[in-house]
Design an enzyme around this catalytic site. Structure first.
Site, PDB file in Angstrom:
ATOM      1  N   TYR A   1      23.052  37.596 -74.769  1.00 30.60           N
ATOM      2  CA  TYR A   1      22.832  37.488 -73.353  1.00 30.60           C
ATOM      3  C   TYR A   1      24.302  37.009 -72.818  1.00 30.60           C
ATOM      4  O   TYR A   1      25.410  37.754 -72.889  1.00 30.60           O
ATOM      5  CB  TYR A   1      21.626  36.257 -73.212  1.00 30.60           C
ATOM      6  CG  TYR A   1      21.114  36.483 -71.919  1.00 30.60           C
ATOM      7  CD1 TYR A   1      20.669  37.682 -71.677  1.00 30.60           C
ATOM      8  CD2 TYR A   1      20.862  35.520 -71.248  1.00 30.60           C
ATOM      9  CE1 TYR A   1      19.938  38.169 -70.285  1.00 30.60           C
ATOM     10  CE2 TYR A   1      20.300  35.574 -69.869  1.00 30.60           C
ATOM     11  CZ  TYR A   1      19.662  36.819 -69.436  1.00 30.60           C
ATOM     12  OH  TYR A   1      19.267  36.808 -68.206  1.00 30.60           O
TER      13      TYR A   1
ATOM     14  N   LYS B   1      -0.675  56.078 -80.195  1.00 28.18           N
ATOM     15  CA  LYS B   1       0.323  57.159 -80.248  1.00 28.18           C
ATOM     16  C   LYS B   1       1.522  56.408 -80.612  1.00 28.18           C
ATOM     17  O   LYS B   1       2.470  57.089 -81.081  1.00 28.18           O
ATOM     18  CB  LYS B   1       0.075  57.634 -78.780  1.00 28.18           C
ATOM     19  CG  LYS B   1       0.910  58.875 -78.676  1.00 28.18           C
ATOM     20  CD  LYS B   1       0.260  60.221 -79.529  1.00 28.18           C
ATOM     21  CE  LYS B   1       0.983  61.434 -79.223  1.00 28.18           C
ATOM     22  NZ  LYS B   1       0.601  61.963 -78.028  1.00 28.18           N
TER      23      LYS B   1
END
Length: 759
Positions: A45, A100
């Site tokens: 970060y 999926k």
């Protein structure tokens, strides 16, 4: 409650439990970089992340270098046409979209976010999708009703420079086309000549016909029907997609349309095709009844009406399941890896041809294991591959990548041979490290005898040997049993053509074999009668005698029975002053790289001399894999801090090793954590001879080595190659009963490697 209702209720609850436990849903997000220290945080970060941001700002393509975008697909739906459930809404479609995403990850290693959008206006939905382009490398549209799906896909393709693929259309079309290509081959017909009748004018039906037309089917030979009958030129109010298939014809009903038709394509609803209709079709009709879960006609009824019919459905409990999972993970894999800007017709056709060709090839050993009891040989009941065929990823993705490059939509070049090999390592975790072994094995042809030739895993391994090596398998077993199992497993091996068969009950060489065994064992209390009895029933002894006599170059045994039992016969027949079992070495393939463990089976409490021999042999064998050995002698004592047997044996072995120059690094005695953690080892024992992380762990007893091996396999998800029997000049290897077909193939490659190439 009837037993059937009870089962339905139990299955329903099991499905719900699967989705709820041990944590809700089927997906989670995991970090791919370490996050354990303040330094990690500053890089992940602020402030370190700014460096990646600035690079991407200068060159947007660098998002593929510094973020997950290049391997990230969005699975997007508004839930208006969920398979078998209809318009259930975006929220209710989420389990399907999660599923999926799981398939993308499982079959192609592609990361996914499932995104359910509460928007029914197709243009607004398309706009929302387009605004997500910075996040993803590709978009999979899913379960959007027709004709909205056509609008959404068209707008997205026009506005986005990444692949957009509506799987309900194109995935179904590609797999159905692959099945059609092979069905026509069997039927002896040509695509451009056949008459096609399609029942169902939704997204999938229209896409299937367009795919067949792209491959050569003629528009004038196609009739499409919707709920109102034949789509003909006199009908009004047709959508643009349906209007494309309006024909000048007097035919109005399905009965009339099917007269003499060669191919029926059903993507409609249950029971809409009857046996009487099938009987009116051409001889040997092709019937794709793809409605789910109940097809337009059940295969039994269709075959009763036309015994030569070639049939496919959307169901997994019948042969020839037209399943989108054969396509979408792999077409996206290829598209992502070349940075394709779209998925075009050339890539779709390449996908069709690759899937069809794969079904015509000999079925892989792994597929046979996953689908035991099914005949997986190209023919009427095997038109397309099975979803768990591991060859799909390297075969289809490479074909798609090549088509993208050739058609000019790729933004990155690939060495396609290297790419295919890389994908194979993704499927077979052992492929990368085994590559030098297989390459060495292909330099010569060796004869490998399998003691348990009747075992189905051995039969599949023998088949794989013929496909992937130059070695010739020899199988010991009863001919009638082997032939029965070949038939049952759908394996195409031909006795005495593809492999040599040794029948322990009646082989003409029996007298020679028992005579050789008797000569070896006569001073060990074995009588001629005992030799005859052993050589009639003990296939490990037979295999060892064959190697002893020079009728085989190496033997593999151990798929049935305890290791020590096989070891006894190998020792008795094949040990000499120069060749004798030194130790068993297991290669464990981990996410962090390979780790070798010895001695797992041979010397229960080795002497210092035996331990030193194991170290030397392990270093030699590790080089067969192209790995530079770094050996740690592991014990309960650490650098002399404990006066124990393991410590004393370690010190004795090290003294022997130090007595001559060695061309590999080694150190001891130490705990396992010190072997694997260089910083810890340096604090405890600065200035040692071992640099970096050890990759060979040699233990002072088989209990410790076996425990390490089993923990690495069971807890760390390690994949084992071995155990490799060291010291026998590569003349014998003993596997364990849990060995897989791929494990047997790996051992056959090791057995097929000439001794001169590694020692």
């Amino acid at each position: 409650m009837s037993s059937n209702n009870t089962k339905v209720a139990a299955d329903r609850q099991a499905a719900l439990d699967y989705h709820e436990y041990p944590k809700p849903g089927k997906l989670e997000i995991r970090a791919t970089k370490p996050m354990a220290t303040g330094r990690d945080l500053s890089r992940a970060y602020s402030p370190g992340v700014a460096e990646a941001c600035l690079e991407i700002a200068k060159d947007p393509d660098d998002a593929r270098r510094y973020t997950a975008k290049g391997n990230l697909v969005a699975v997007i739906s508004n839930g208006t046409a969920v398979l078998g459930l209809g318009n259930i809404g975006a929220q209710a479609s989420k389990p399907v979209m999660e599923g999926k995403a799981v398939l993308f990850k499982k079959f192609a290693g592609i990361d996914c976010f499932d995104i359910e959008v509460d928007e029914n206006d197709p243009e607004r939905l398309a706009d929302l999708v387009c605004r997500l382009a910075p996040t993803f490398g590709a978009v999979n549209l899913e379960d959007i009703k027709a004709p909205d799906c056509f609008i959404v896909e068209r707008i997205c393709r026009e506005r986005m420079s990444i692949p957009v693929f509506h799987d309900d259309q194109h995935g179904t079309a590609i797999v159905a086309a692959a099945a059609a290509v092979n069905a026509l081959r069997i039927a002896g017909k040509r695509l451009e000549d056949i008459r096609i009748v399609a029942l169902g004018a939704g997204a999938a039906g229209i896409a299937c016909l367009k795919m067949l037309m792209a491959m050569g089917a003629r528009a004038e030979n196609i009739l499409m029907l919707d709920s109102k009958g034949v789509i003909h030129a006199e009908r009004t109010g047709l959508s643009p997609e349906k209007a494309e298939f309006a024909r000048e014809t007097k035919l109005r009903t399905i009965d009339e349309a099917l007269e003499g038709a060669d191919l029926f394509l059903g993507v409609s609803g249950p029971g809409l095709l009857t046996g009487e209709m099938v009987a009116r079709m051409a001889e040997g009709p092709i019937i794709f009844a793809l409605a789910n879960p109940t097809p337009e006609i059940m295969p039994e009824e269709a075959r009763a009406a036309s015994p030569k019919a070639l049939i496919a459905t959307g169901r997994s409990d019948y042969p020839n399941q037209v399943n989108n999972v054969l396509c979408f993970p792999f077409i996206f894999r290829g598209a992502l890896d070349v940075g394709a800007t779209e998925i075009n017709e050339a890539m779709k056709i390449a996908c069709v041809e690759a899937i069809a060709e794969l079904a015509r090839a000999t079925t892989s050993a792994e597929v046979g294991v996953a689908y035991q009891g099914e005949r997986l040989t190209f023919g009427p009941d095997y038109l397309i591959p099975k979803p768990f065929d591991p060859r799909l990823l390297p075969t289809v993705a490479t074909a798609v990548a090549k088509a993208a490059i050739d058609s000019g939509v790729a933004t990155r070049e690939l060495d396609l041979d290297a790419y295919r090999q890389r994908l194979q390592t993704q499927v077979y975790r052992s492929a990368l490290i085994m590559r030098p072994v297989f390459e060495a094995a292909r330099q010569v042809q060796r004869r490998i005898v399998f003691a348990e030739g009747e075992e189905p895993r051995v039969l599949r391994a023998a088949q794989a040997m013929l496909e992937e090596t130059t070695d010739r398998p020899i199988l010991i077993g009863r001919p009638e049993v082997i032939e029965m199992r070949l038939e049952r497993e759908g394996i195409t091996l031909r006795p005495n053509q593809d492999f040599e068969l040794v029948n322990p009950e009646s082989d003409t060489r029996f007298r020679d074999y028992w005579g050789s065994y008797f000569e070896i064992m006569r001073r060990k209390g074995v009588t001629p009668d005992q030799a005859k009895s052993i050589l009639r029933t003990n296939t490990t002894a037979i295999a060892a005698v064959m190697v002893h006599r020079g009728e085989a170059d190496s033997m593999i045994c151990g798929t049935v029975g305890p290791y020590v039992w096989h070891l006894r016969h190998v020792r008795e027949v094949l040990s000499t002053d120069e060749l004798h079992p030194v130790g068993a070495l297991s290669l464990i393939i981990l996410d962090k790289g390979p780790l070798f463990v010895a001695d797992t089976h041979i010397n229960i409490e080795p002497t210092g001399q035996q331990l030193a021999e194991t170290v030397i042999a392990a270093a030699r064998h590790v080089r067969r894999f192209g790995v530079d050995p770094k050996v740690a002698v592991c014990s309960g004592s650490q650098f002399g801090n404990l006066d124990s047997r393991s410590g004393r044996v370690s010190q004795e072995a090290l003294a022997i090793l130090d007595g001559a120059a060695r061309d590999f690094e080694y150190e001891g005695e130490m705990h396992t954590d010190a072997a694997l953690d260089p910083e810890l080892r340096e604090r405890l024992f600065p200035g040692g001879r071992l640099t970096g992380r050890a990759n060979v762990l040699v233990y002072t007893n088989t209990d410790a080595a076996g425990a390490a091996r089993n923990l690495l396999k069971s807890v760390a998800d390690g994949l084992e190659v071995g155990p490799i029997l060291m010291g026998m000049g590569n003349r014998a290897h003993i596997v364990t009963p849990g060995v897989t077909v791929r494990g047997l193939l790996n051992m056959a490659a090791l057995a097929g490697t000439p001794v001169a190439s590694y020692g």
